[in-house]
Motif scaffolding. Structure first.
Motif, PDB file in Angstrom:
ATOM      1  N   GLU A 127       0.820  -1.202   0.000  1.00  0.00           N
ATOM      2  CA  GLU A 127       0.000   0.000   0.000  1.00  0.00           C
ATOM      3  C   GLU A 127       0.863   1.267   0.000  1.00  0.00           C
ATOM      4  O   GLU A 127       0.625   2.192  -0.764  1.00  0.00           O
ATOM      5  CB  GLU A 127      -0.872   0.010   1.246  1.00  0.00           C
ATOM      6  N   ASP A 143      -3.856   5.838  -4.225  1.00  0.00           N
ATOM      7  CA  ASP A 143      -3.142   4.658  -4.726  1.00  0.00           C
ATOM      8  C   ASP A 143      -3.702   4.165  -6.048  1.00  0.00           C
ATOM      9  O   ASP A 143      -3.908   2.982  -6.254  1.00  0.00           O
ATOM     10  CB  ASP A 143      -3.152   3.537  -3.690  1.00  0.00           C
ATOM     11  N   THR A 144      -3.928   5.086  -6.973  1.00  0.00           N
ATOM     12  CA  THR A 144      -4.486   4.689  -8.262  1.00  0.00           C
ATOM     13  C   THR A 144      -3.458   4.727  -9.383  1.00  0.00           C
ATOM     14  O   THR A 144      -3.758   4.343 -10.495  1.00  0.00           O
ATOM     15  CB  THR A 144      -5.606   5.636  -8.677  1.00  0.00           C
ATOM     16  N   GLY A 145      -2.252   5.208  -9.105  1.00  0.00           N
ATOM     17  CA  GLY A 145      -1.338   5.539 -10.188  1.00  0.00           C
ATOM     18  C   GLY A 145      -1.723   6.902 -10.723  1.00  0.00           C
ATOM     19  O   GLY A 145      -2.871   7.331 -10.563  1.00  0.00           O
ATOM     20  N   TYR A 161      -6.822   5.382 -13.718  1.00  0.00           N
ATOM     21  CA  TYR A 161      -7.671   4.528 -14.546  1.00  0.00           C
ATOM     22  C   TYR A 161      -8.921   4.083 -13.791  1.00  0.00           C
ATOM     23  O   TYR A 161      -8.850   3.678 -12.639  1.00  0.00           O
ATOM     24  CB  TYR A 161      -6.892   3.288 -14.988  1.00  0.00           C
ATOM     25  N   VAL A 162     -10.059   4.192 -14.454  1.00  0.00           N
ATOM     26  CA  VAL A 162     -11.296   3.661 -13.910  1.00  0.00           C
ATOM     27  C   VAL A 162     -11.402   2.196 -14.322  1.00  0.00           C
ATOM     28  O   VAL A 162     -10.793   1.804 -15.315  1.00  0.00           O
ATOM     29  CB  VAL A 162     -12.521   4.422 -14.453  1.00  0.00           C
ATOM     30  N   PRO A 163     -12.154   1.373 -13.653  1.00  0.00           N
ATOM     31  CA  PRO A 163     -12.954   1.662 -12.460  1.00  0.00           C
ATOM     32  C   PRO A 163     -12.155   1.597 -11.152  1.00  0.00           C
ATOM     33  O   PRO A 163     -12.749   1.782 -10.105  1.00  0.00           O
ATOM     34  CB  PRO A 163     -14.016   0.559 -12.484  1.00  0.00           C
ATOM     35  N   LEU A 164     -10.827   1.384 -11.246  1.00  0.00           N
ATOM     36  CA  LEU A 164     -10.036   1.342 -10.020  1.00  0.00           C
ATOM     37  C   LEU A 164     -10.201   2.639  -9.230  1.00  0.00           C
ATOM     38  O   LEU A 164     -10.448   2.625  -8.028  1.00  0.00           O
ATOM     39  CB  LEU A 164      -8.557   1.110 -10.365  1.00  0.00           C
ATOM     40  N   TYR A 207     -12.970   1.379  -6.644  1.00  0.00           N
ATOM     41  CA  TYR A 207     -12.255   0.417  -5.821  1.00  0.00           C
ATOM     42  C   TYR A 207     -11.198   1.046  -4.918  1.00  0.00           C
ATOM     43  O   TYR A 207     -10.897   0.517  -3.863  1.00  0.00           O
ATOM     44  CB  TYR A 207     -11.613  -0.654  -6.702  1.00  0.00           C
ATOM     45  N   PRO A 239     -18.224   0.246 -15.923  1.00  0.00           N
ATOM     46  CA  PRO A 239     -19.196  -0.644 -16.564  1.00  0.00           C
ATOM     47  C   PRO A 239     -20.290  -1.133 -15.605  1.00  0.00           C
ATOM     48  O   PRO A 239     -21.393  -1.417 -16.040  1.00  0.00           O
ATOM     49  CB  PRO A 239     -18.345  -1.807 -17.079  1.00  0.00           C
ATOM     50  N   GLN A 240     -19.980  -1.201 -14.318  1.00  0.00           N
ATOM     51  CA  GLN A 240     -21.013  -1.584 -13.345  1.00  0.00           C
ATOM     52  C   GLN A 240     -22.199  -0.630 -13.398  1.00  0.00           C
ATOM     53  O   GLN A 240     -23.332  -0.993 -13.110  1.00  0.00           O
ATOM     54  CB  GLN A 240     -20.447  -1.537 -11.917  1.00  0.00           C
ATOM     55  N   PRO A 289     -14.959   1.996 -19.574  1.00  0.00           N
ATOM     56  CA  PRO A 289     -13.636   2.350 -19.053  1.00  0.00           C
ATOM     57  C   PRO A 289     -12.681   2.831 -20.144  1.00  0.00           C
ATOM     58  O   PRO A 289     -11.769   3.617 -19.871  1.00  0.00           O
ATOM     59  CB  PRO A 289     -13.130   1.052 -18.419  1.00  0.00           C
ATOM     60  N   GLN A 348      -9.464  -9.016  -8.508  1.00  0.00           N
ATOM     61  CA  GLN A 348      -8.450  -8.595  -7.534  1.00  0.00           C
ATOM     62  C   GLN A 348      -8.200  -9.721  -6.547  1.00  0.00           C
ATOM     63  O   GLN A 348      -9.118 -10.081  -5.811  1.00  0.00           O
ATOM     64  CB  GLN A 348      -8.923  -7.364  -6.782  1.00  0.00           C
ATOM     65  N   ASP A 408     -13.717  -7.069 -11.852  1.00  0.00           N
ATOM     66  CA  ASP A 408     -13.736  -5.780 -11.150  1.00  0.00           C
ATOM     67  C   ASP A 408     -13.040  -4.666 -11.935  1.00  0.00           C
ATOM     68  O   ASP A 408     -13.676  -3.964 -12.678  1.00  0.00           O
ATOM     69  CB  ASP A 408     -13.142  -5.931  -9.746  1.00  0.00           C
ATOM     70  N   VAL A 409     -11.729  -4.520 -11.761  1.00  0.00           N
ATOM     71  CA  VAL A 409     -11.028  -3.404 -12.407  1.00  0.00           C
ATOM     72  C   VAL A 409     -10.308  -3.919 -13.651  1.00  0.00           C
ATOM     73  O   VAL A 409     -10.438  -5.075 -14.017  1.00  0.00           O
ATOM     74  CB  VAL A 409     -10.021  -2.748 -11.436  1.00  0.00           C
ATOM     75  N   ILE A 410      -9.519  -3.035 -14.275  1.00  0.00           N
ATOM     76  CA  ILE A 410      -8.780  -3.443 -15.465  1.00  0.00           C
ATOM     77  C   ILE A 410      -7.518  -4.188 -15.035  1.00  0.00           C
ATOM     78  O   ILE A 410      -6.760  -3.705 -14.191  1.00  0.00           O
ATOM     79  CB  ILE A 410      -8.402  -2.212 -16.317  1.00  0.00           C
ATOM     80  N   PRO A 457     -13.333  -5.014 -17.427  1.00  0.00           N
ATOM     81  CA  PRO A 457     -14.623  -5.401 -16.871  1.00  0.00           C
ATOM     82  C   PRO A 457     -15.725  -5.117 -17.894  1.00  0.00           C
ATOM     83  O   PRO A 457     -15.651  -4.126 -18.622  1.00  0.00           O
ATOM     84  CB  PRO A 457     -14.759  -4.496 -15.645  1.00  0.00           C
ATOM     85  N   PHE A 468      -1.695  -1.859 -13.480  1.00  0.00           N
ATOM     86  CA  PHE A 468      -1.833  -1.646 -12.047  1.00  0.00           C
ATOM     87  C   PHE A 468      -3.302  -1.759 -11.640  1.00  0.00           C
ATOM     88  O   PHE A 468      -4.160  -1.070 -12.169  1.00  0.00           O
ATOM     89  CB  PHE A 468      -1.290  -0.269 -11.656  1.00  0.00           C
ATOM     90  N   THR A 502      -3.955  -2.750  -4.539  1.00  0.00           N
ATOM     91  CA  THR A 502      -2.937  -3.084  -3.546  1.00  0.00           C
ATOM     92  C   THR A 502      -2.159  -4.356  -3.882  1.00  0.00           C
ATOM     93  O   THR A 502      -0.948  -4.390  -3.795  1.00  0.00           O
ATOM     94  CB  THR A 502      -3.595  -3.260  -2.164  1.00  0.00           C
ATOM     95  N   TYR A 521     -26.225  -6.689 -20.497  1.00  0.00           N
ATOM     96  CA  TYR A 521     -26.912  -5.458 -20.917  1.00  0.00           C
ATOM     97  C   TYR A 521     -27.946  -5.811 -21.981  1.00  0.00           C
ATOM     98  O   TYR A 521     -27.784  -5.464 -23.154  1.00  0.00           O
ATOM     99  CB  TYR A 521     -25.923  -4.444 -21.490  1.00  0.00           C
ATOM    100  N   LYS A 559     -26.510  -8.183 -14.702  1.00  0.00           N
ATOM    101  CA  LYS A 559     -25.303  -7.529 -14.178  1.00  0.00           C
ATOM    102  C   LYS A 559     -25.328  -7.610 -12.658  1.00  0.00           C
ATOM    103  O   LYS A 559     -26.314  -7.246 -12.027  1.00  0.00           O
ATOM    104  CB  LYS A 559     -25.318  -6.072 -14.626  1.00  0.00           C
TER     105      LYS A 559
END
Lengths: 435, 309
Positions: free
Chosen positions: A76, A146-148, A152-155, A159, A243-244, A249, B104, B137-139, B155, B178, B181, B268, B285
């Protein structure tokens, strides 16, 4: 043309004036100044502070990597460090670095005006910069992000736990500082040039700064809008990118890089301008191919708007888009090559003096060529698939960004504006170093 | 200690040649620039007595020369890189399909035969393999350096990646986008097995049913069969023979019913409505996880192949 419209009082007055450094010593005289040189020094001091904060993060990143398991022991912390390094270095240091310091200092002197077109807006943009910087520092002190630096989404929207919104607001505010500075330069260069100073008689630095300003004004609003949408999504769960929530994204990446790729040219173009000034001075020769160097700056700025997709070759954009962006990315490298060859042409048959600025400028050529050539690997599609998201990319842009920056702002400060068409050499040439 | 990456796929050597070519061009340019730089700087230092003579005035010819030379070289590199890239985007039709779900911070792999594993992928030697990638979840980004290939895993959207492994061994798998965590620990391995070894591995890890069979159970469990069967209460398009065929949409366009289309239609359903049907299907979804969607897609695919003679 526009020269005719210049009002009389904007010529530099003949009578002896107090130097800008002697003209008041109180804090108030600095914080409320509208003098372009004082504002340049305010900027210089503040970006230096940010440079050290960002640099400390970089040092800690390396420190963590000393041991295989990580000397900091916490993923972290490490993630927050490199995010902080990126955000600070990009938005609080590299983007403003040359335009707001050397640009502020030199533009009026080089065009023979008393100050920039909008001195008060100039001061305002410094305050905006400080406000934005304070937000970002606050986000860091409050626990970090802590996203860089790319958010970037959706991080980043769904998240990440850190203070993303605060950092994004900070970047948003500094964006307005950039826009106002760019606007100020564009108007000054259009309207305040001394009589007889046609476009082709301008010092070459102004061409690159003008191109930079155009990017600042056109690209930064896109970033601002993108970050605003990101904040809306994070706070109010409005589906734009996630996308949720029904978003896309890739849309975020397109919008983000539409700014952030031209931003690379915001960082490097003014540096090229500085080097294009220094090399002729210390070769005791005119710049070889002035018009080509000038238009190379403009074409970099223009083509630079159409290459953002090369950040997304493996991100899921269509193969057709990738092929197009690859071709355009090769095209944007051509003007850079033209500049390098013209610098070499300037050295040819010169009387080369090895003063400190010249040594830096020569070093710049070496580093820039390495940085540029590694860029070819990344523009070639199949090679990029393998090299993307690896240390190769990190090395590529650090060659251009860090090394090139250190190599051009230092000589830029040392030389100041010793040579500027029409303007006489002044005592202040070493002044930025004194503070 | 090894200094070079193993080349373990048919594409790897091509990419290495390209990188080698780029290295050569770069070295030549770098050599030229550094040579001229040092040569001029020494020869024309200010206290050098050498006669300078006429300074080259007309720069136009020089400018055009080096602009065109640079353009030509760049164009060649562009063509080379793009051709390989386009190849990497066209999986052969007979490729073995394996489904990979990223979340993740792990990789979940599902095989057509119903085998499952985490953070490890087994592929047969000399067989084209097509990975269908999805993120929960994320990319994320699926990166196998030994294959010289990588692709972002998004996602809500299927990405595919194909390769033909041509060397037995175990290779690194990294997440190279990235993703939070635990990103650095989101690694795994790709094991290339010879044909017989692969069959053996599959049977040793055999499960209760194939991916399509499990999908068939889910098809009933999630209530899909209530409408998509011929005797359903609500009028919904039949899914038999759907896979791979063109579907006319209500907006007049046509799409091919591939993995991505079927997955999108589950997640969708109101985006791409089949012509002459009402948009009444609810979105799944958040109800069905990516790993279950994969099974449903496999089931619908199996319906298609059974219908065709």
């Amino acid at each position: 043309m526009s020269d005719l419209a210049i009002p009389q009082q904007q010529y530099a007055p003949a009578r002896e004036q107090l130097s800008y450094l002697q003209d008041g010593h109180s804090l108030r005289s600095w914080l409320l100044t509208t003098d372009h040189k004082r504002i340049a020094i305010l900027y210089m001091a503040s970006i230096t502070v940010f440079f050290f904060v960002g640099g400390a993060a970089a040092a800690l990143i390396r420190y963590n990597l000393i041991l295989p398991e990580g000397a900091l022991r916490s993923a972290e912390t490490y993630n927050r460090l490199f995010t902080m390094h990126g955000i600070i270095m990009v938005w609080l240091f590299l983007v403003p670095a040359v335009p707001v310091t050397l640009g502020n200092f030199l533009v009026p002197l080089m065009i023979g005006a008393r100050d920039l077109a909008f001195p008060k807006i100039n001061l305002l943009s410094w305050y905006l910069f400080i406000a934005g910087g304070a937000c970002i520092l606050w986000a860091i002190l409050a626990g970090g992000v802590d996203t860089g630096w790319t958010f970037y989404v959706p991080l980043s929207s769904d998240y990440a736990m850190g203070h993303v919104t605060l950092a994004v607001v900070g970047v948003f505010i500094t964006g307005f500082s950039s826009i106002l500075t760019g606007l100020n330069f564009i108007v000054s260069i259009h309207r305040l040039r001394a009589p007889g100073m046609t476009w082709y008689r301008m010092p070459i630095f102004l061409w690159s700064l003008y191109s930079t300003s155009v990017i600042l004004v056109l690209a930064t609003p896109v970033l601002a809008i993108t970050l605003l949408l990101l904040s809306l999504e994070r706070i109010f769960h409005v589906g734009v990118f996630d996308p949720q929530l029904g978003g896309d994204p890739l849309l975020f990446q397109h919008l983000f890089w539409f700014y952030s790729h031209p931003a690379v040219y915001i960082m490097i173009l003014p540096g090229m301008g500085v080097v294009s000034e220094i090399i002729p001075v210390f070769s005791r020769k005119e710049l070889f191919g002035y018009k080509f160097v000038a238009w190379a700056s403009v074409s970099i700025a223009v083509i630079g708007f159409f290459v953002w997709g090369h950040h997304m070759f493996v991100a899921g954009q269509s193969a057709y888009a990738s092929v197009t962006f690859s071709l355009l990315s090769f095209f944007v490298a051509v003007p850079s090559a033209i500049k390098v060859f013209n610098w070499l042409g300037t050295l040819h048959k010169g009387y080369i003096h090895f003063d400190a600025p010249m040594l830096y400028a020569l070093g710049f050529i070496g580093l820039f060529v390495v940085g540029g050539l590694t860029g070819l690997f990344l523009a070639a599609l199949a090679a990029d698939i393998h090299l993307h998201d690896t240390y190769f990319v990190i090395a590529h842009f650090h060659y251009i960004m860090v090394a090139a920056w250190c190599q051009h702002i230092l000589p830029g400060c040392i030389t100041g504006g010793r040579r500027s068409a029409g303007a006489c050499i002044r005592k202040w040439s070493l002044a930025p170093l004194r503070c | 200690m090894r200094f070079s990456l193993p080349e373990a796929s048919t594409g790897a050597a091509n990419v290495d040649w390209l990188i080698g070519g780029l290295l050569l061009v770069s070295a030549a340019v770098l050599g030229l620039v550094f040579f001229l730089l040092f040569f001029y700087v020494i020869r024309y230092r200010h206290d050098s007595p050498i006669r300078r003579g006429e300074i080259a005035e007309k720069s136009f010819r020089f400018e055009i020369t080096w602009t065109i030379a640079t353009l030509a070289v760049f164009f060649g590199l562009f063509i080379w890189g793009s051709m390989l890239y386009v190849q990497a985007y066209q999986p052969p039709p007979n490729a073995l399909k394996i489904f990979v779900t990223a979340k993740q911070w792990m990789w979940k792999v599902e095989y057509p035969g119903g085998q499952r594993e985490i953070d490890s992928l087994h592929v047969p030697l000399n067989t084209p393999v097509e990975l269908v990638l999805a993120s929960q979840d994320v990319i994320h980004d699926f990166f196998v350096p030994a294959f010289r290939t990588k692709r972002d895993v998004l996602p809500g959207q299927y990405e595919t990646l194909w390769f033909t492994a041509n060397r037995v061994g175990t290779y690194h798998l990294f997440c190279s986008q990235f993703c939070g965590t635990g990103h650095a620990a989101m690694t795994g391995s790709v094991t290339v097995l010879s044909g017989p070894d692969y069959q053996h591995w599959l049977s040793a890890n055999g499960t209760s049913g194939t991916l399509a069979q499990e999908g068939g159970r889910l098809f009933i469990q999630y209530g899909c069969s209530g409408c998509h069967n011929d005797h359903g209460t609500v009028r919904a398009p039949s899914l038999a023979g759907l896979y791979g065929s063109p579907v006319p949409l209500s907006d007049g366009s046509t799409v091919i019913a591939d993995d991505r289309y079927i997955s999108d239609s589950i997640m969708y359903p109101r985006e791409q409505v089949v012509a002459s049907y009402q948009p009444v299907m609810p979105s799944f979804k958040g109800v069905i996880g990516e790993d279950d969607v994969v099974k449903l897609v496999a089931y619908i695919e199996s319906l298609g192949s059974e219908q065709q003679p």
